[in-house]
Design a protein around this motif. Sequence first.
Motif, mmCIF file in Angstrom:
data_model
loop_
_atom_site.group_PDB
_atom_site.id
_atom_site.type_symbol
_atom_site.label_atom_id
_atom_site.label_comp_id
_atom_site.label_asym_id
_atom_site.label_seq_id
_atom_site.Cartn_x
_atom_site.Cartn_y
_atom_site.Cartn_z
ATOM 1 N N GLU A 93 0.838 -1.205 0.000
ATOM 2 C CA GLU A 93 0.000 0.000 0.000
ATOM 3 C C GLU A 93 0.872 1.254 0.000
ATOM 4 O O GLU A 93 0.487 2.276 -0.559
ATOM 5 N N ASP A 115 -0.517 -4.755 3.220
ATOM 6 C CA ASP A 115 -0.916 -3.485 3.837
ATOM 7 C C ASP A 115 -0.131 -3.502 5.147
ATOM 8 O O ASP A 115 -0.516 -4.187 6.093
ATOM 9 N N ASP A 118 -2.465 -1.538 8.946
ATOM 10 C CA ASP A 118 -3.881 -1.289 8.669
ATOM 11 C C ASP A 118 -4.524 -0.641 9.890
ATOM 12 O O ASP A 118 -4.305 -1.079 11.023
ATOM 13 N N GLY A 119 -5.299 0.398 9.633
ATOM 14 C CA GLY A 119 -5.977 1.105 10.721
ATOM 15 C C GLY A 119 -5.156 2.278 11.223
ATOM 16 O O GLY A 119 -5.163 2.597 12.421
ATOM 17 N N ARG A 278 -8.614 -1.483 -0.668
ATOM 18 C CA ARG A 278 -7.815 -1.910 -1.799
ATOM 19 C C ARG A 278 -7.974 -3.418 -2.025
ATOM 20 O O ARG A 278 -7.913 -4.220 -1.098
ATOM 21 N N GLU A 282 -5.958 -5.751 0.746
ATOM 22 C CA GLU A 282 -6.929 -5.700 1.845
ATOM 23 C C GLU A 282 -8.066 -6.696 1.563
ATOM 24 O O GLU A 282 -8.261 -7.667 2.282
HETATM 25 MN MN MN Z 1 -5.722 -0.896 5.428
#
Ligand code: MN
Length: 335
Positions: A93, A115, A118-119, A278, A282
């Motif tokens: 990402e 990724d 994430d978050g 994505r 994801e």
């Molecule tokens: Mn993510």
Amino acid sequence: MVGHKISLTQYLVEKDREAGSVPSELRLLLEVIARACKRISYAVGKGALAGVLGEAGTENVQGESQKKLDVIANETLLEANLWGGNLAAMASEEMDDPFPIPHRYPKGGFLLLFDPLDGSSNIDVNVSIGTIFSVLRCPDNASGVGHEAFLQPGSAQVAAGYAVYGPSTLLVLTVGAGVACFTLDRETGSWWLTEDGMKIPEDTKEYAINASNARHWETPVQQYVSELQAGKTGPRGKDFNMRWVASMVADVHRIMTRGGIFMYPRDHREPDKPGKLRLMYEANPMSFLVEQAGGAATNGLGRIMDVQPSKLHERVAVFLGSRNEVERVTAMHKA
Ligand code: MN
Ligand code: AHG
Ligand code: MN
């Protein structure tokens, strides 16, 4: 845990004996990914003490501002996976283009997408975050390993998983023969199998969606969510509860554990963008895990893992989790 404990390595060796789905090259790759996630977990755990919170001051290819931990996690995964000889290239990402394995190292047969963090909006507020990854085979004829080599549908994945950096650090993994959950012993640094054969209940009374976008949703989603919200006296005849962590890993992990439906639909704000999440790093890995746990994952129209990607950072609408709810909202799109 009482009795004999099963390590990540033992699990993978035995999975290969049982299902033939983890050749040693893949096992070594998954062990390296797990090691990288462990390092990220330690950085996350130290937080302000290690100076890892806050903005990096840069932007990624999607025009999102990067947090320090986005960059640290990306570098950790890149460095860990550079020299093992299992990969031909990586994509993330946080990087515009794929990263081919440098010529000084042997080139392996797999492609890794991730990724790294994430978050990101939850980093600085000490809420669960994670890492998501997907493993594909590198096509034999791939010359130079550029974007095209990665553009394979999710059904071609050979492994996928996520780590959750929460109250415990967990690794949830599939090699296409069920889903297993490992817990990191933070004192010894070992991953131990703590749940095998994870199953998502077919029915649920819990849904996850960012309801602040309700006015932008397409009609089928508005209708589906309003039926859930109508509760006992509405057409569904039961009350539903809502949860939204805003870290996909945490929301999906809740669903893997006790069921639920997770939705990030496309909306009318940017008609060209099919959703926020994505596809390649994801939606696809999460869909693989969810299907392996007996759940379903669609983009409202069809199975996410059947989508033929046309670009690395492609976005997709996501409806995943408990099978009966995912099928219901998908049918409403077709009505
Ligand atoms: Mn993510
Ligand atoms: P990332 O931090 O990797 O950019 O992903 C964030 C994603 C996903 O984890 C989460 O479900 C969603 O964005 C949250 O979006 P909202 O902020 O729109 O709720
Ligand atoms: Mn991210």
